[in-house]
Design an enzyme around this catalytic site. Sequence first.
Site, PDB file in Angstrom:
ATOM      1  N   CYS A 149      76.814  47.486  10.970  1.00 25.25           N
ATOM      2  CA  CYS A 149      77.868  46.707  11.639  1.00 25.25           C
ATOM      3  C   CYS A 149      78.196  47.206  13.054  1.00 25.25           C
ATOM      4  CB  CYS A 149      79.112  46.626  10.751  1.00 25.25           C
ATOM      5  SG  CYS A 149      80.103  45.161  11.172  1.00 25.25           S
ATOM      6  N   GLU A 196      77.216  45.158   4.602  1.00 29.09           N
ATOM      7  CA  GLU A 196      77.953  46.420   4.506  1.00 29.09           C
ATOM      8  C   GLU A 196      78.935  46.315   3.316  1.00 29.09           C
ATOM      9  OE1 GLU A 196      80.514  46.606   7.923  1.00 29.09           O
ATOM     10  OE2 GLU A 196      80.875  48.759   7.751  1.00 29.09           O
ATOM     11  N   LYS A 254      76.968  55.457   8.416  1.00 28.90           N
ATOM     12  CA  LYS A 254      77.440  54.824   9.665  1.00 28.90           C
ATOM     13  C   LYS A 254      78.027  55.868  10.618  1.00 28.90           C
ATOM     14  CE  LYS A 254      80.341  50.801  10.894  1.00 28.90           C
ATOM     15  NZ  LYS A 254      81.285  49.809  10.311  1.00 28.90           N
TER      16      LYS A 254
HETATM   17  C1  ACM Z   1      82.685  46.664  11.176  1.00 29.52           C
HETATM   18  O1  ACM Z   1      82.064  47.590  11.699  1.00 29.52           O
HETATM   19  N1  ACM Z   1      82.585  46.417   9.898  1.00 29.52           N
HETATM   20  C2  ACM Z   1      83.532  45.789  11.975  1.00 29.52           C
END
Ligand code: ACM
Length: 262
Positions: A142, A38, A109
Amino acid sequence: MKVGFVQNNSEFGNVQTNLDHVEKLIIGKEADLFVLPELFATGYQFKNREESAQFAEPVPDGITSRFLCTLAKKCNAFFIAGLVELEDDRIYNSSVIVGPQGYIGRYRKIHLFDTENACFDRGTEVPPVFDLNGAKVGVMICFDWRFPETARSLALKGAEIIAHPSNLVLLHCPQAMITRCLENRVYAITADRVGDEERVSGEKLHFIGQSQIVDPDGNILVRASETEEEVQIVEINLEKARNKFLNLQNHILKDRHPDLYH
Ligand code: ACM
């Protein structure tokens, strides 16, 4: 099929340095698909939305997507990697999917972690599955791991591999991803980073490394260290992820009873 991850240590804000460094880590390595962390080119801890806006780029015409497209062509491989995406006045924590022929798609995301809520807009599109030369690859980012619905929805859409660019700060993710793989009989490639960031005094973030590739039976095929930059590649057999039977009677997706789960 050969799949791999890059585990790097980004220097916050030094995009070109981070891109050059990732290229050095990868060059000479051979795989069909590489997953990168990410926000791998920018670093993670933005102080506020003004700062994330400074690093946001249009997709696929920004510096990071263009770099990835060039690398994909050079390596004759697919790449899935995280960046800060700008569209109109919206800023997303996104991942792009590119291949030797160029840009393929993106995912924004949907589960923002902690202070990300002040720096990014939440993605509002269904997590996608891409056909990469016959391999069905779903994408999540993530903290999406903490919501099992994300991996499940990808599996229900046919994902055989889940690509999981990450900047992990919570300790449980590597173990939890084993369960995500068992629940869905998929492979998962989690690409994490190492190192620390403390751009806000007293709010130090430690990234836990331990990037990994897990198979549909929950075996850890490879797990990286907690501290070192690494590129790891393994051979996987997609037939394993296509077979959703646990035994002659039980099918991991067809045996669900969603009518009883309210
Ligand atoms: C995250 O979602 N980078 C902890």
